[in-house]
Design an enzyme around this catalytic site. Structure first.
Site, PDB file in Angstrom:
ATOM      1  N   ASP A 407     -17.937  42.554  18.510  1.00 57.59           N
ATOM      2  CA  ASP A 407     -16.667  41.815  18.591  1.00 57.59           C
ATOM      3  C   ASP A 407     -16.122  41.650  17.172  1.00 57.59           C
ATOM      4  O   ASP A 407     -16.836  41.896  16.192  1.00 57.59           O
ATOM      5  CB  ASP A 407     -16.965  40.444  19.235  1.00 57.59           C
ATOM      6  CG  ASP A 407     -15.707  39.637  19.512  1.00 57.59           C
ATOM      7  OD1 ASP A 407     -14.618  40.240  19.661  1.00 57.59           O
ATOM      8  OD2 ASP A 407     -15.818  38.391  19.590  1.00 57.59           O
ATOM      9  N   GLU A 410     -12.178  44.501  14.152  1.00 61.77           N
ATOM     10  CA  GLU A 410     -10.904  45.148  13.756  1.00 61.77           C
ATOM     11  C   GLU A 410     -10.876  45.430  12.258  1.00 61.77           C
ATOM     12  O   GLU A 410     -10.252  46.415  11.881  1.00 61.77           O
ATOM     13  CB  GLU A 410      -9.732  44.249  14.177  1.00 61.77           C
ATOM     14  CG  GLU A 410      -9.552  44.147  15.671  1.00 61.77           C
ATOM     15  CD  GLU A 410     -10.617  43.292  16.360  1.00 61.77           C
ATOM     16  OE1 GLU A 410     -11.197  42.429  15.679  1.00 61.77           O
ATOM     17  OE2 GLU A 410     -10.873  43.510  17.545  1.00 61.77           O
ATOM     18  N   ASP A 484      -9.029  39.612  24.693  1.00 56.84           N
ATOM     19  CA  ASP A 484      -8.795  38.257  25.192  1.00 56.84           C
ATOM     20  C   ASP A 484      -7.564  38.148  26.083  1.00 56.84           C
ATOM     21  O   ASP A 484      -6.512  37.645  25.670  1.00 56.84           O
ATOM     22  CB  ASP A 484      -8.690  37.287  24.018  1.00 56.84           C
ATOM     23  CG  ASP A 484     -10.000  37.214  23.248  1.00 56.84           C
ATOM     24  OD1 ASP A 484     -11.039  37.603  23.822  1.00 56.84           O
ATOM     25  OD2 ASP A 484      -9.984  36.790  22.077  1.00 56.84           O
TER      26      ASP A 484
HETATM   27  O1  MIG Z   1     -12.249  34.422  20.264  1.00 65.32           O
HETATM   28  O2  MIG Z   1     -17.248  35.300  20.429  1.00 65.32           O
HETATM   29  O3  MIG Z   1     -12.774  38.689  22.432  1.00 65.32           O
HETATM   30  O4  MIG Z   1     -14.759  37.899  24.233  1.00 65.32           O
HETATM   31  O5  MIG Z   1     -16.024  35.459  23.753  1.00 65.32           O
HETATM   32  C1  MIG Z   1     -13.084  34.542  19.236  1.00 65.32           C
HETATM   33  C2  MIG Z   1     -16.266  34.521  21.016  1.00 65.32           C
HETATM   34  C3  MIG Z   1     -14.237  35.502  19.242  1.00 65.32           C
HETATM   35  C4  MIG Z   1     -13.457  37.011  20.915  1.00 65.32           C
HETATM   36  C5  MIG Z   1     -13.853  37.907  22.040  1.00 65.32           C
HETATM   37  C6  MIG Z   1     -14.378  37.068  23.170  1.00 65.32           C
HETATM   38  C7  MIG Z   1     -15.555  36.257  22.698  1.00 65.32           C
HETATM   39  C8  MIG Z   1     -15.115  35.362  21.531  1.00 65.32           C
HETATM   40  N1  MIG Z   1     -14.556  36.187  20.458  1.00 65.32           N
END
Ligand code: MIG
Length: 787
Positions: A407, A410, A484
């Site tokens: 995650d 980017e 998200d």
């Molecule tokens: O929103 O790790 O897209 O699936 O639960 C901040 C916490 C960071 C974004 C991800 C989401 C995940 C969340 N992350």
């Protein structure tokens, strides 16, 4: 903040954003043969043409004397030696292969690609290839009124992208995900155009910010890059499936996932402790709802340090992983790229000591703020760092973990620009470049490091990787979820074209957060979404901190029973889905398909965004509005059988279909076959059922693929590849099958049978040349065979 008010449309805001005007490459002065291609020396720049295959041509322009032919890591294909006929006259050069003709006119340089029989595939007009003073490179192509555009990776909005402009710049978009929200997490600078049933594709191999514009002008579209070179590939088609095959020849195809990765997955931000995770697994078990994976979101870590567990919340991760494994459940933890700045933390110490973090030119490490606070970011553009990062995953594999969730790659940083400072330098294996030039590669290369590291540590088992960010070629390492989203019906609707366009962009293994991530879901939305999720390639229910819990049982028994039934159905369909994953692995084709992919000559399919196909014979038209139980469904040519009721629909037109909350409108094309297993739990199947949907005419060929579902032995051919064909006639259905795999693999099936649905009165059934009497069951005639 002012951008969120009407100030955004202040008259002063709307001045031309153009920095410098277009400069054309100009006239061809001379032509040189080089690197298996031709270099055209033009007034202002040089352009190099190369054939990757007889149906794939690469065009490279930069302003260096000798065009730099280095590709991004997205490109994995090797140059093949292609027979190219060259004809030159005063005004033009024709390059001919057996699949296409490239025609270059010299004054000025303009390029077109045609079929061998002279149909235009791509062409240029007043403007062609050029650049701007600010370093941008740009290419214009003609757009015909009938052209449709698809692909572009992960984009919101409708299926057909004509009339849109898209930017590729991997971005963490928490807020809206509206139809116009762009860019998102993935950058796949690739599209496919469809013109009267014939398709071509273009892949723009540039990892900086790129923009595709099919909106500003009526007769021309363009694509441009912020920096770097103009380097693109033309895929000559001719069908849309050929284009995907060509694009994935260049950028690679997915490995087969372990079977457990295509079962049902449950996630939440976060299941915060060992007790909570165990209780969750128990509830699934008690309720008899199949489950393959539980995710651990950021709370599992010690103050968000990657490669650690919080000792209070998760005192014994090894035992937890083992115990769940005994119940058939895997644990997949989240791993973000940010490494906490902490001089007593080994991953950080090692990263600093061995120079693995991204730095400024002057030598200082770049620090950004993410979950762990001030953090450093591994420089994945360096192979040495990829290896280092990959090796750290031994931390997880030693605990019995086989899957990782990437995650924030980017990379997302909590600041105004949402990402790393663009002036940071990447080592790029000895060819240093700025983050501005390479931004879009970060997620892909983190994925590569992770996947390869897991593979090294798993001793012959297949890893599973889920990623949020990526670039062209991401399919080689990871499954992609669409980030998200929110618990809105609109987001269920939007997830269909988003996943379909990802699939057309080489990324077959995709799915949204089922139920919606942010905002609160409700029983009806979650139920309808789970029905769709049962057929999306990736199937995970995930929700955000602070929202209602959304496990299948959270909204009462009525909803729970329906969701359970659809999760079971997912498992019944696994042989079919797995065969389609194999097709994605071998040909690059998506599992979840827009109708236009199967029916490119049927113009009615071109914009359908609220229906999709699974493979070439299954049509799904979900209900995606509250309290709606009827919807219009377009059926392409042929006859279609309602999977649940057996009702037959005539194709080539639209019908109104009724579907109560417990029903997903799901149709199988008559005269075809789907593979299922009647075992409703888990990814292990003991019985293979081949369901034939009888017809009175036509023939159909398909294959059912299977292997051990967990090791890499399939690389060497340990698999089953059952090639099947069906011939339907008025009085007879003739089926033949053969396991055509090169190597023996001990089949796990104790039984295999054909089940014939909807046989017409006196239709005889023949299998491999023998007349069968079979046994009548509720579903139809059952014929047991040995394979
Ligand atoms: O929103 O790790 O897209 O699936 O639960 C901040 C916490 C960071 C974004 C991800 C989401 C995940 C969340 N992350």
């Amino acid at each position: 903040m002012l951008e969120d008010t009407s100030f955004a449309i202040h008259p002063g805001q709307n001045q031309a954003m153009e920095n410098g005007s277009y400069r054309d490459v100009g006239t061809v002065k001379s032509i040189q043969k080089r690197d298996g291609g031709l270099t055209f020396i033009c007034d202002e720049a040089d352009i190099h043409l190369q054939f990757y295959r007889s149906d794939i041509v690469r065009v490279v322009m930069n302003q260096r004397d000798i065009p730099d032919l280095e590709s991004t890591p997205a490109v994995v294909a090797a140059l093949e030696s292609v027979n190219v006929g060259i004809e030159e006259t005063d005004s033009r050069v024709l390059l001919t292969t057996n699949r296409l003709v490239v025609s270059v006119s010299k004054q000025p340089f303009r390029l077109s690609v045609l079929t061998p029989d002279g149909q235009v595939i791509v062409s240029e007009g007043d403007r062609g290839i050029g650049f701007k003073e600010n370093g941008e490179v740009i290419c214009y192509k003609k757009m015909e009124p009938e052209d449709r555009f698809y692909g572009f990776g992960e984009k919101s909005g409708f299926l057909d992208k004509r009339g849109e402009t898209y930017t590729m710049w991997n971005t963490d978009v928490y807020a809206p995900h509206n139809p116009e929200t762009d860019p998102l997490y993935q950058s796949i600078p690739y599209f496919m155009a469809l013109r009267n049933g014939r398709a071509y594709g273009i892949y723009f191999d540039n990892p900086s910010k790129t923009t595709f514009d099919m909106k500003t002008e009526q007769e021309v579209y363009s694509f441009k890059g912020d920096s770097g070179k103009l380097d693109y590939y033309v895929f000559a088609g001719e069908g849309p499936k050929d284009v995907i095959e060509q694009y994935t020849h260049i950028t690679g195809r997915m490995p087969l996932p372990p079977k457990w990765a295509i079962g049902y997955h449950q996630s939440r931000y976060s299941y915060e402790s060992e007790e909570e995770v165990r209780a969750l697994a128990n509830t699934f078990k008690e309720k008899g709802i199949p489950l393959d994976v539980i995710y651990l979101d950021i709370h599992y870590m010690d103050e968000y340090r990657v490669f650690t567990f919080d000792k209070d919340r998760f005192p014994n991760p090894k035992k937890l992983v083992q115990d769940l494994r005994e119940e058939g459940i895997r644990v997949v933890p989240i791993v973000d790229p940010g490494v906490k700045k902490d001089p007593e933390y080994p991953a950080y110490q090692e990263g600093v000591r061995n120079d693995h973090f991204c730095k400024y030119l002057e030598g200082d490490i770049y620090f950004g703020d993410v979950w762990p606070g001030t953090s450093a970011f591994p420089d994945f553009t360096d192979e040495r760092t990829q290896e280092w990062w990959g090796n750290w995953h031994q931390f997880y594999t030693e605990l019995g973990i086989e899957g990782i969730w990437n995650d924030m790659n980017e990379p997302a940083v909590f600041n105004e620009t949402k990402t790393m400072d663009t002036s940071v330098i990447h080592k790029n294996d000895g060819d240093p470049k700025t983050h501005r030039q390479l931004h879009n590669l970060y997620g892909l290369l983190m994925g590569k490091a992770t996947y390869e590291g897991m593979e090294r540590n798993l001793n012959g088992k297949r890893p599973f990787l889920l990623t949020r960010a990526g670039f062209a070629g991401v399919q080689r390492y990871a499954s992609v979820w669409t980030g998200d989203n929110r618990s809105f019906w609109e987001h269920l609707q939007m997830s269909l074209p988003m996943c379909m366009n990802l699939g057309l962009s080489g990324v077959a293994f995709t799915g949204p957060d089922v139920g919606g991530f942010a905002h609160d879901t409700n029983g009806e939305l979650l139920t309808r979404w789970t029905q769709v999720g049962a057929f999306t390639p990736y199937f995970r229910n995930h929700s955000a901190i602070g929202t209602l819990y959304q496990e299948p049982w959270q909204f009462g028994e009525e909803y729970e029973a329906i969701m359970k039934r659809y999760i079971e159905l997912r498992y019944e369909w696994l042989p079919q889905l797995y065969s389609l994953f194999h097709e994605a692995h071998t040909k690059g084709l998506p599992i979840m398909r827009p109708l236009m992919l199967e029916y490119p000559r049927d113009a009615k399919t071109y914009a359908i965004h609220d229906q999709f196909m699974i493979g070439d014979n299954t049509l799904i038209a979900p209900i995606m509005q509250p309290e709606v139980t009827d919807r219009a469904v377009y059926f392409p040519e042929g006859e279609w059988i309602d999977y649940f009721s057996g009702k037959v629909y005539e194709g080539g037109t639209t019908h109104l279909v009724h579907a109560e909350l417990d029903t997903l409108p799901l149709f199988i094309k008559r005269g075809t076959l789907i593979a299922q297993s009647p075992i409703r739990t888990k990814t292990e199947q003991k019985e293979l059922e081949l369901h034939v949907y009888a017809h009175t005419k036509g023939s159909y060929n398909t294959s059912v693929y299977d292997d051990d579902g967990e090791t890499t032995n399939y690389y060497s051919g340990e698999a089953m590849k059952l090639n099947l064909s069906i011939q339907c006639k008025d009085h007879q259905i003739a089926i033949s099958y053969r396991n055509d795999n090169e190597m023996e693999w001990p089949l796990p099936y104790k039984k295999c049978s054909f089940i014939l649905h909807g046989l017409v009165d006196d239709q005889q059934v023949w299998v491999n040349g023998e007349r069968q009497s079979g046994v009548w069951t509720e579903q139809g005639l059952k014929v047991e065979v040995t394979i």
